[in-house]
Design an enzyme around this catalytic site. Structure first.
Site, short mmCIF file in Angstrom:
data_model
loop_
_atom_site.label_atom_id
_atom_site.label_comp_id
_atom_site.label_asym_id
_atom_site.label_seq_id
_atom_site.Cartn_x
_atom_site.Cartn_y
_atom_site.Cartn_z
N HIS A 161 29.35 -33.05 -8.06
CA HIS A 161 28.31 -32.25 -8.29
C HIS A 161 26.99 -32.40 -7.87
O HIS A 161 26.27 -33.25 -8.57
CB HIS A 161 28.36 -31.39 -9.74
CG HIS A 161 27.49 -30.56 -10.08
ND1 HIS A 161 26.80 -30.48 -11.45
CD2 HIS A 161 26.99 -29.48 -9.29
CE1 HIS A 161 26.17 -29.25 -11.32
NE2 HIS A 161 26.24 -28.81 -10.18
N ASN A 180 24.80 -28.08 -16.45
CA ASN A 180 24.47 -26.88 -16.57
C ASN A 180 24.71 -26.60 -18.13
O ASN A 180 24.48 -25.29 -18.40
CB ASN A 180 25.50 -26.10 -15.56
CG ASN A 180 24.81 -26.04 -14.39
OD1 ASN A 180 23.50 -25.79 -14.17
ND2 ASN A 180 25.46 -26.40 -13.01
N1 CAA Z 1 15.55 -30.28 1.97
C1 CAA Z 1 14.76 -31.29 2.32
N2 CAA Z 1 13.92 -32.17 1.78
C2 CAA Z 1 13.32 -31.15 1.12
C3 CAA Z 1 13.71 -29.95 0.59
C4 CAA Z 1 14.94 -29.44 1.15
N3 CAA Z 1 15.28 -28.27 1.04
N4 CAA Z 1 12.52 -29.58 -0.23
C5 CAA Z 1 11.72 -30.26 -0.42
N5 CAA Z 1 12.16 -31.38 0.09
C6 CAA Z 1 11.30 -32.82 0.16
C7 CAA Z 1 9.94 -32.50 0.93
O1 CAA Z 1 10.05 -32.59 2.38
C8 CAA Z 1 9.00 -33.54 0.19
O2 CAA Z 1 9.56 -34.84 0.90
P1 CAA Z 1 8.07 -36.10 0.98
O3 CAA Z 1 7.69 -36.38 -0.54
O4 CAA Z 1 8.69 -37.05 1.58
O5 CAA Z 1 6.79 -35.43 1.78
C9 CAA Z 1 9.60 -33.52 -1.14
O6 CAA Z 1 10.74 -33.02 -1.05
C10 CAA Z 1 8.67 -32.88 -2.02
O7 CAA Z 1 8.41 -31.35 -1.59
P2 CAA Z 1 7.26 -30.53 -1.68
O8 CAA Z 1 6.04 -31.36 -1.68
O9 CAA Z 1 7.53 -29.64 -0.62
O10 CAA Z 1 7.43 -29.81 -2.97
P3 CAA Z 1 7.48 -30.01 -4.39
O11 CAA Z 1 6.63 -31.33 -4.72
O12 CAA Z 1 7.24 -28.81 -5.25
O13 CAA Z 1 8.86 -30.52 -4.70
C11 CAA Z 1 11.25 -29.83 -5.27
C12 CAA Z 1 10.15 -29.65 -4.30
C13 CAA Z 1 11.77 -31.27 -5.06
C14 CAA Z 1 12.27 -28.87 -4.76
C15 CAA Z 1 10.80 -29.76 -6.90
O14 CAA Z 1 10.20 -28.41 -6.91
C16 CAA Z 1 11.97 -29.76 -7.82
O15 CAA Z 1 12.48 -30.86 -7.92
N6 CAA Z 1 12.36 -28.94 -8.07
C17 CAA Z 1 13.49 -28.68 -9.27
C18 CAA Z 1 14.73 -28.95 -8.49
C19 CAA Z 1 15.84 -28.93 -9.23
O16 CAA Z 1 15.67 -28.93 -10.68
N7 CAA Z 1 16.99 -29.00 -8.95
C20 CAA Z 1 18.40 -28.91 -9.78
C21 CAA Z 1 18.72 -27.54 -9.77
S1 CAA Z 1 20.20 -27.41 -10.60
C22 CAA Z 1 21.38 -27.80 -9.73
O17 CAA Z 1 21.27 -28.13 -8.39
C23 CAA Z 1 22.78 -27.84 -10.30
C24 CAA Z 1 23.38 -26.44 -10.27
O18 CAA Z 1 24.69 -26.57 -10.33
C25 CAA Z 1 22.79 -25.28 -10.43
P1 NAD Z 2 25.68 -20.21 -1.15
O1 NAD Z 2 25.82 -18.55 -1.46
O2 NAD Z 2 24.30 -20.36 -0.62
O3 NAD Z 2 26.75 -20.15 -0.28
C1 NAD Z 2 27.99 -20.12 -0.29
C2 NAD Z 2 28.84 -20.14 1.10
O4 NAD Z 2 30.07 -20.16 1.00
C3 NAD Z 2 28.46 -19.05 1.87
O5 NAD Z 2 27.88 -19.39 3.21
C4 NAD Z 2 29.74 -18.07 2.16
O6 NAD Z 2 30.08 -17.42 3.37
C5 NAD Z 2 30.86 -19.27 2.00
N1 NAD Z 2 31.81 -18.69 1.30
C6 NAD Z 2 32.39 -17.83 0.46
N2 NAD Z 2 33.63 -17.95 0.31
C7 NAD Z 2 34.14 -18.63 1.12
C8 NAD Z 2 35.67 -19.04 1.52
N3 NAD Z 2 36.43 -18.55 1.00
N4 NAD Z 2 35.72 -19.85 2.51
C9 NAD Z 2 34.64 -20.38 3.00
N5 NAD Z 2 33.42 -20.36 2.76
C10 NAD Z 2 33.11 -19.40 1.84
O7 NAD Z 2 25.98 -20.73 -2.58
P2 NAD Z 2 25.39 -22.37 -2.81
O8 NAD Z 2 23.97 -22.13 -3.64
O9 NAD Z 2 25.51 -23.08 -1.67
O10 NAD Z 2 26.50 -22.50 -3.93
C11 NAD Z 2 27.83 -23.20 -3.39
C12 NAD Z 2 28.51 -23.79 -4.73
O11 NAD Z 2 27.90 -24.79 -5.26
C13 NAD Z 2 28.89 -22.96 -5.88
O12 NAD Z 2 30.24 -23.47 -6.42
C14 NAD Z 2 27.79 -23.47 -6.75
O13 NAD Z 2 28.08 -23.14 -8.26
C15 NAD Z 2 27.39 -24.79 -6.53
N6 NAD Z 2 26.33 -25.36 -6.80
C16 NAD Z 2 24.99 -24.56 -6.44
C17 NAD Z 2 23.79 -25.13 -6.66
C18 NAD Z 2 22.60 -24.37 -6.23
O14 NAD Z 2 21.56 -24.86 -6.82
N7 NAD Z 2 22.51 -23.24 -5.79
C19 NAD Z 2 23.65 -26.44 -7.12
C20 NAD Z 2 24.85 -27.14 -7.31
C21 NAD Z 2 26.21 -26.67 -7.05
#
Ligand code: CAA
Ligand code: NAD
Length: 283
Positions: free
Chosen positions: A140, A190
Site C-alpha cells: 500500500h 485508513n
Molecule cells: N509527484 C512528484 N513529486 C511531487 C508531487 C507529485 N505528484 N507532488 C508534490 N511533489 C513534490 C514537489 O515537486 C516538491 O519537491 P521538492 O521539495 O523537491 O521541490 C515536494 O513534493 C513538495 O511539493 P510542493 O512544494 O509543490 O507542495 P507541498 O509542500 O504542499 O507538498 C504534498 C505537496 C507532498 C502533496 C503535501 O501537501 C502533502 O504531504 N500532503 C498530504 C499527502 C498525504 O497525506 N498523503 C497520503 C494520502 S492517504 C493515502 O495515500 C492512502 C490511501 O489509501 C488513501
Molecule cells: P484512479 O481512479 O486514479 O485510477 C484507477 C485506474 O484503474 C483507472 O485508470 C482505470 O481505468 C483503471 N481500471 C479500472 N478498472 C480496471 C480493470 N479492471 N483493469 C485495468 N484497469 C482498470 O484510482 P487511484 O486513486 O489510482 O486508486 C487505485 C487504487 O489505489 C485503489 O485501490 C485505491 O484505493 C488505492 N489507493 C489510492 C490512493 C489515493 O490517494 N488515491 C492511495 C493509496 C491507495
C-alpha cells in the site's frame, strides 16, 4: 534493480506513480490499463513529474530518458506474463479486483508475486481467488507515490514469510520504508485517516464551519500539510467513500457510517482533484 520486470495494473494516480518509482529504481515496467486514454494520461503524468525533477536538477536528462524507456504501456495483460512482480492499482472494488487477480493468476508466471495497492480491502480474499495465495500481499503506497516514504505491507492469512521478505526488500530498493500490518479493514493507515476525513465532511454537512475554515483549522492547528477536505479531493472522493464502506461493513460500527454529503458528491461525479472538482474546484 537488476533487470527485473514489474507489471502495474491501472494507470491512474497511484498506478502511474508506482510505475514511475519502479522505473526510476531500474525495473522494467509494463503499465497496463483497460482504458487507452487513462493509459496515456498516466504516461503523460510520469513524463511531467520526471521533467520537473530534471528542472530541479534532481536527475539528469539522460536518466529521465532511460527511466521513460523502461516503461512500456499496454492494454494487453499478456505483455506482463513474464513479470517477477505485479502491483495492482485499479478501482477500490473487491469484485473487480477479484476478477483481475483471477486473470493474473492464469496469465503471469507462477513464481511471480501478486501485490495489491488496495487502501482497505481484504488481501486474504484476493489471495483466495488465486492458486497462489502464499504469493499474494498488500503493498500500500501513499499518494503522491514519488514523494511519500511509507509503504504499508499487509500480510493476508496465507501470505508466506518468503513473500513478505521479498516485498520488504523491493520496497527498500525503491527508497521507501515498509511497515508491516495485519489484514483487517483499512489496515492501520485508513482505519485512522479516513474516519477523520469523514468527520470533517460531517462537520461541513452540519454547517459547523465553511470548507476553508475546516481545512485551515487542521492545517494551522494540527500542522497537517493539507486540510482534510483538500486531502479527500486529492485522494479521490470515490476512493474515500469505498474505504468508508469497507470500514462500515467490516466493523459494523456506526462510527464508520459514510457522511451523506460524501455519497452525494460521488453520485454527482464530484470525485475530487482527478476530475477537477470535489469540495473545491481546480484549474
Ligand atoms: N509527484 C512528484 N513529486 C511531487 C508531487 C507529485 N505528484 N507532488 C508534490 N511533489 C513534490 C514537489 O515537486 C516538491 O519537491 P521538492 O521539495 O523537491 O521541490 C515536494 O513534493 C513538495 O511539493 P510542493 O512544494 O509543490 O507542495 P507541498 O509542500 O504542499 O507538498 C504534498 C505537496 C507532498 C502533496 C503535501 O501537501 C502533502 O504531504 N500532503 C498530504 C499527502 C498525504 O497525506 N498523503 C497520503 C494520502 S492517504 C493515502 O495515500 C492512502 C490511501 O489509501 C488513501
Ligand atoms: P484512479 O481512479 O486514479 O485510477 C484507477 C485506474 O484503474 C483507472 O485508470 C482505470 O481505468 C483503471 N481500471 C479500472 N478498472 C480496471 C480493470 N479492471 N483493469 C485495468 N484497469 C482498470 O484510482 P487511484 O486513486 O489510482 O486508486 C487505485 C487504487 O489505489 C485503489 O485501490 C485505491 O484505493 C488505492 N489507493 C489510492 C490512493 C489515493 O490517494 N488515491 C492511495 C493509496 C491507495
Amino acid at each position: 534493480m537488476e533487470n527485473r520486470k514489474a507489471m502495474v495494473i491501472g494507470a491512474g494516480q497511484m498506478g502511474a506513480g508506482i510505475a514511475q518509482v519502479l522505473a526510476s529504481a531500474s525495473y522494467n515496467v509494463v503499465l497496463y490499463d483497460l482504458d487507452t486514454q487513462a493509459l496515456q494520461r498516466g504516461i503523460n503524468k510520469i513524463e511531467t513529474s520526471l521533467k520537473k525533477a530534471v528542472q530541479k536538477e534532481k536527475i539528469k536528462e539522460d536518466e529521465m530518458n532511460e527511466t521513460l524507456a523502461r516503461i512500456q504501456d499496454t492494454t494487453s495483460l499478456s505483455n506482463g506474463d513474464d513479470a517477477d512482480i505485479v502491483i495492482e492499482a485499479i478501482v477500490e472494488n473487491l469484485e473487480v479486483k477479484k476478477e483481475v487477480f483471477k486473470k493474473l493468476d492464469q496469465i503471469v508466471k507462477k513464481e511471480a508475486i501478486l501485490a495489491s495497492n488496495t487502501s482497505a480491502l481484504s488481501i486474504t480474499e484476493l489471495g483466495a481467488v488465486t492458486k497462489r495465495p502464499e504469493k499474494v500481499i498488500g503493498m500500500h503506497f501513499m499518494n503522491p507515490v514519488p514523494v511519500m516514504k511509507l509503504v504499508e505491507v499487509i500480510r493476508g492469512l496465507s501470505t508466506s514469510e518468503e513473500t513478505y521478505q521479498e516485498i520488504k526488500r523491493i520496497t527498500e530498493s525503491l527508497g521507501k520504508v515498509p511497515v508491516l500490518v495485519e489484514d483487517f479493514p483499512g489496515f492501520v493507515s485508513n482505519r485512522i485517516l479516513m474516519p477523520m476525513i469523514n468527520e470533517a465532511i460531517y462537520t461541513l454537512y452540519e454547517g459547523i464551519a465553511s470548507k476553508e475554515a475546516i481545512d485551515e483549522v487542521m492545517k494551522l492547528g494540527m500542522n497537517h500539510p493539507m486540510g482534510p477536505l483538500q486531502l479527500a479531493d486529492f485522494i479521490g472522493l470515490d476512493t474515500c467513500l469505498f474505504i468508508m464502506e469497507v470500514l462500515h461493513e467490516g466493523f459494523g460500527d456506526d462510527k464508520y457510517r459514510p457522511c451523506p454529503l460524501l455519497k452525494q458528491y460521488v453520485k454527482g461525479g464530484y470525485l475530487g482533484y482527478k476530475v477537477k472538482r470535489g469540495f473545491y474546484e481546480y484549474e
